[in-house]
Design a protein around this motif. Sequence first.
Motif, mmCIF file in Angstrom:
data_model
loop_
_atom_site.group_PDB
_atom_site.id
_atom_site.type_symbol
_atom_site.label_atom_id
_atom_site.label_comp_id
_atom_site.label_asym_id
_atom_site.label_seq_id
_atom_site.Cartn_x
_atom_site.Cartn_y
_atom_site.Cartn_z
ATOM 1 N N ALA A 1 20.539 26.119 -38.235
ATOM 2 C CA ALA A 1 20.884 25.958 -36.938
ATOM 3 C C ALA A 1 22.804 25.869 -36.408
ATOM 4 C CB ALA A 1 20.104 24.277 -36.289
ATOM 5 N N GLY B 1 23.521 29.388 -34.877
ATOM 6 C CA GLY B 1 22.668 30.170 -34.054
ATOM 7 C C GLY B 1 21.509 29.144 -33.819
ATOM 8 N N SER B 2 20.625 31.113 -33.019
ATOM 9 C CA SER B 2 19.185 30.948 -33.277
ATOM 10 C C SER B 2 18.860 32.351 -33.643
ATOM 11 C CB SER B 2 18.647 29.820 -31.958
ATOM 12 O OG SER B 2 19.061 30.393 -30.812
ATOM 13 N N SER C 1 30.810 36.352 -32.094
ATOM 14 C CA SER C 1 30.242 34.397 -31.289
ATOM 15 C C SER C 1 29.680 35.130 -30.239
ATOM 16 C CB SER C 1 31.090 33.665 -31.013
ATOM 17 O OG SER C 1 31.553 33.362 -32.354
ATOM 18 N N GLY C 2 28.446 34.243 -30.024
ATOM 19 C CA GLY C 2 27.129 35.040 -28.790
ATOM 20 C C GLY C 2 26.367 35.661 -28.619
ATOM 21 N N TRP D 1 18.976 37.097 -34.382
ATOM 22 C CA TRP D 1 19.672 36.052 -34.221
ATOM 23 C C TRP D 1 20.283 36.312 -33.211
ATOM 24 C CZ3 TRP D 1 17.724 31.966 -36.945
ATOM 25 C CH2 TRP D 1 19.360 31.145 -37.653
ATOM 26 N N THR D 2 20.686 35.384 -32.740
ATOM 27 C CA THR D 2 22.155 34.930 -31.298
ATOM 28 C C THR D 2 22.970 34.192 -31.759
ATOM 29 O OG1 THR D 2 20.466 35.495 -30.271
ATOM 30 C CG2 THR D 2 22.304 34.448 -29.464
ATOM 31 N N LEU E 1 25.733 31.589 -32.698
ATOM 32 C CA LEU E 1 26.207 30.513 -32.071
ATOM 33 C C LEU E 1 28.180 30.679 -31.397
ATOM 34 C CD1 LEU E 1 25.840 27.537 -31.404
ATOM 35 C CD2 LEU E 1 27.111 26.760 -33.210
ATOM 36 N N GLU E 2 27.846 30.305 -30.869
ATOM 37 C CA GLU E 2 29.227 30.913 -29.483
ATOM 38 C C GLU E 2 30.169 29.814 -30.640
ATOM 39 O OE1 GLU E 2 26.662 29.536 -28.267
ATOM 40 O OE2 GLU E 2 25.904 31.857 -26.877
ATOM 41 N N ALA E 3 30.943 30.212 -31.358
ATOM 42 C CA ALA E 3 31.743 29.312 -32.153
ATOM 43 C C ALA E 3 33.971 29.958 -31.788
ATOM 44 C CB ALA E 3 31.595 29.460 -33.780
#
Length: 114
Positions: free
Chosen positions: A32, A35-36, A60-61, A75-76, A78-80
Amino acid sequence: MTIKPASILCSALLCLAAAAPASGIAHSNPSALFGSAAQTNAATRTVVLTAETRSVLVESGETVSFRAGDRTESWTFLEAIGGRSVDLSLLFPNLEYAKGVRVFIQPSNLFTGG
């Protein structure tokens, strides 16, 4: 004696950080952090994994599908802002060829203002 608001905030954050590992929250789902899982139809592209695949660059995203044989997982990421990397087998432990593939998550211009 005067207590400064910054001292209170700092103390509260330290308490939360110390309590999280003890409660199991920090280690319950390490994937997690990256992302997810996503629906395949939400992906903007598909990466076909082979025995020679060693790395994949994503933003990211971004939502990406990974195909190995007749199986596809999405997979999406994570916005890092800072970017990071993860072994694909952490996200998809049962996907063929995922082990040893490093996914490099690049910062998105959308989130950095670039």
